[in-house]
Design an enzyme around this catalytic site. Structure first.
Site, short mmCIF file in Angstrom:
data_model
loop_
_atom_site.label_atom_id
_atom_site.label_comp_id
_atom_site.label_asym_id
_atom_site.label_seq_id
_atom_site.Cartn_x
_atom_site.Cartn_y
_atom_site.Cartn_z
N ARG A 209 -14.89 12.70 8.10
CA ARG A 209 -13.63 13.37 8.49
C ARG A 209 -13.25 14.44 7.49
NH1 ARG A 209 -9.97 8.63 7.98
NH2 ARG A 209 -8.31 10.11 8.40
N HIS B 276 0.84 -1.20 0.00
CA HIS B 276 0.00 0.00 0.00
C HIS B 276 0.87 1.24 0.00
CE1 HIS B 276 -3.49 2.54 0.78
NE2 HIS B 276 -2.68 3.24 1.57
N ASP C 68 -15.19 2.58 7.44
CA ASP C 68 -14.14 3.52 7.04
C ASP C 68 -14.66 4.47 5.97
OD1 ASP C 68 -11.37 4.57 6.78
OD2 ASP C 68 -11.60 3.75 4.78
N LYS D 102 -8.64 -1.49 5.69
CA LYS D 102 -8.89 -1.94 4.32
C LYS D 102 -7.90 -3.05 3.92
CE LYS D 102 -8.96 2.38 3.31
NZ LYS D 102 -9.14 3.79 3.10
N SER E 46 -7.64 3.62 9.30
CA SER E 46 -8.36 3.67 8.03
C SER E 46 -7.64 2.82 6.97
CB SER E 46 -8.47 5.14 7.59
OG SER E 46 -8.83 5.25 6.25
N1 URA Z 1 -5.83 7.05 3.05
C1 URA Z 1 -6.78 6.33 3.66
O1 URA Z 1 -7.18 5.26 3.19
N2 URA Z 1 -7.31 6.80 4.80
C2 URA Z 1 -6.93 7.97 5.37
O2 URA Z 1 -7.43 8.33 6.40
C3 URA Z 1 -5.92 8.71 4.72
C4 URA Z 1 -5.38 8.22 3.55
#
Ligand code: URA
Length: 418
Positions: A168, A82, A161, A187, A183
């Site tokens: 947010r 990621h 999320d 995932k 967050s």
């Molecule tokens: N990328 C994400 O998936 N979540 C965040 O909060 C910030 C960047």
């Protein structure tokens, strides 16, 4: 349990229990806790922070709020990667086929671009015919056959999320390290990989503006990985300047192909070998030096490029992109060369400003459903520490619509002279 008591506890600096965090996330996902209370909790976490245990509990509650991908039908250690986003970040298109060519199964879910940062799925979908809407069962089947599949994230992946991120975004609570860590990791965990390589960026074109904050984010995410039993390692990388020389969608696919052919810019190549080395090290249980050596060999012998072509063709795209990308992408309708207005040394080329140039050319989007121009983008001729003469070409802008003055302004302002 009441949401308001949980908010007050965090507001006053208390440590939330696993049960309290889980209750809040489950009820919010189900629509039984409203946005105002969720925003209050996010703001309390923003100011009071969370310890590792709380952050891990938040991560797991969000990961378990929706579908959890089962990759157990694929043998071997599945390694995900990621990147925390940036300008010109086409690393997945390079490191995923390298790792797969080494025998590390790659079953990866990626996201789309938002604002000035790019998304792997948009880059892939700039290849005519290629589909990233692949159900999990099909993804498992493809990885068992070819060793690689890159699909779009499904709506069912970590819905808590998704809801919280949108909240947010409009309540000034994005920039909290524990929440960003939860967050991202929610995932990754829901996407089912056994091990995760994190590519954490810092600088003008990244979420984290300083190296110190990027290190804190990396440490937090690795801590969560350890807490939930997924081996997680992180690499820090600057995003003060774009990664590589191309920013956009099709243009980044072309640069990825060039890199897998053994060309490309040194910074991009070095970073990708480093990341791929870590993926291979986790996937094959070899040390990182051996991982990097194998990565280099898979580029030199052409097998990584062959793996990318196989992936593109399996997902419905034209593999000719790996031979002659210009033939597949065609000629972009409009282009404009930006030239140096004076002679001197280029100190650096600002990532954020190049990202904004690409965005205004049509390469990005404001909301996730906006259309984008696959052929829009910026190709840099110089980046940092280059001596240029007045009138020398600095970059070229591409778009399917006439090039706007705004794009030209962003591109020109990106080149800082010493
Ligand atoms: N990328 C994400 O998936 N979540 C965040 O909060 C910030 C960047």
């Amino acid at each position: 349990m009441r949401a308001v008591d949980i908010i007050i506890k965090k507001r006053d600096g208390g440590i939330l229990s696993n049960e309290e965090i889980r209750f809040f996330i489950e009820e919010y996902t189900a629509g039984k806790i409203q946005d105002d209370q969720a925003a209050a909790l996010m703001m309390s976490i923003f100011f009071r922070g969370m310890n590792y245990k709380e952050t891990a509990a938040l991560t797991l509650a969000m990961a378990e709020s929706g579908e959890q991908v089962d990759l157990s039908g694929i043998s071997g250690i599945k390694v995900d990667k990621h990147s925390t986003g940036g300008i010109g970040d086409k690393t997945t298109l390079i490191v995923a086929p390298i790792a797969a060519a080494c025998g590390v199964p790659v079953a990866k879910m990626s996201g789309r671009a938002l604002g000035f940062t790019g998304g792997t799925i948009d880059k892939l979908e700039s290849i005519p015919g290629l589909s990233t809407s692949i159900p999990v069962g099909k993804m498992v089947e493809i990885v068992n056959k070819t060793g690689i599949c890159v699909a779009g994230q499904t709506a069912e992946l970590a819905p808590a999320d998704k809801k919280l991120y949108a909240l947010r975004d409009v309540t000034g609570t994005i920039e909290s390290i524990p929440i960003i860590a939860a967050s991202i990791m929610s995932k990754k965990i829901a996407a089912g990989a056994d091990a995760i390589v994190l590519d954490v960026k810092y600088g003008s074109g990244a979420f984290m503006k300083t190296k110190e904050d990027a290190q804190k984010l990396a440490d937090t995410m690795c801590g969560i990985g350890a807490e939930v039993g997924r081996r997680t390692v992180a690499v820090l990388n600057t995003m003060e300047v774009p990664l590589g020389m191309c920013v956009g969608n099709a243009i980044e696919v072309k640069e990825a192909v060039e890199t897998l052919k053994g060309g490309g810019s040194d910074d991009l190549k070095k970073h990708c070998i480093h990341l791929a080395g870590k993926m291979i090290s986790l996937g094959l249980n070899v040390d990182e030096d051996m991982g990097e050596k194998l990565a280099q060999e898979r580029i030199s012998d052409g097998s990584a490029l062959k793996k990318l072509a196989e992936m593109i063709s399996t997902q419905g795209g034209d593999p000719e992109v790996c031979e002659d990308p210009d033939k597949v992408f065609g000629i972009t309708a409009y282009s404009k060369v930006i030239k140096a207005s004076k002679s001197g040394y280029i100190k650096y080329t600002d990532a954020y400003k190049i990202g904004m140039a690409a965005f205004t050319l049509g390469a990005g989007r404001t909301v996730k459903t906006d259309p984008f121009d696959p052929n829009a983008g910026v190709k840099l001729y110089v980046k940092c520490d280059a001596e240029v003469k007045r009138g020398q070409e600095l970059c070229v802008l591409y778009s399917s619509k006439p090039i706007s003055d705004e794009s030209v302004r962003w591109a020109k302002s990106a080149f800082e002279f010493r």
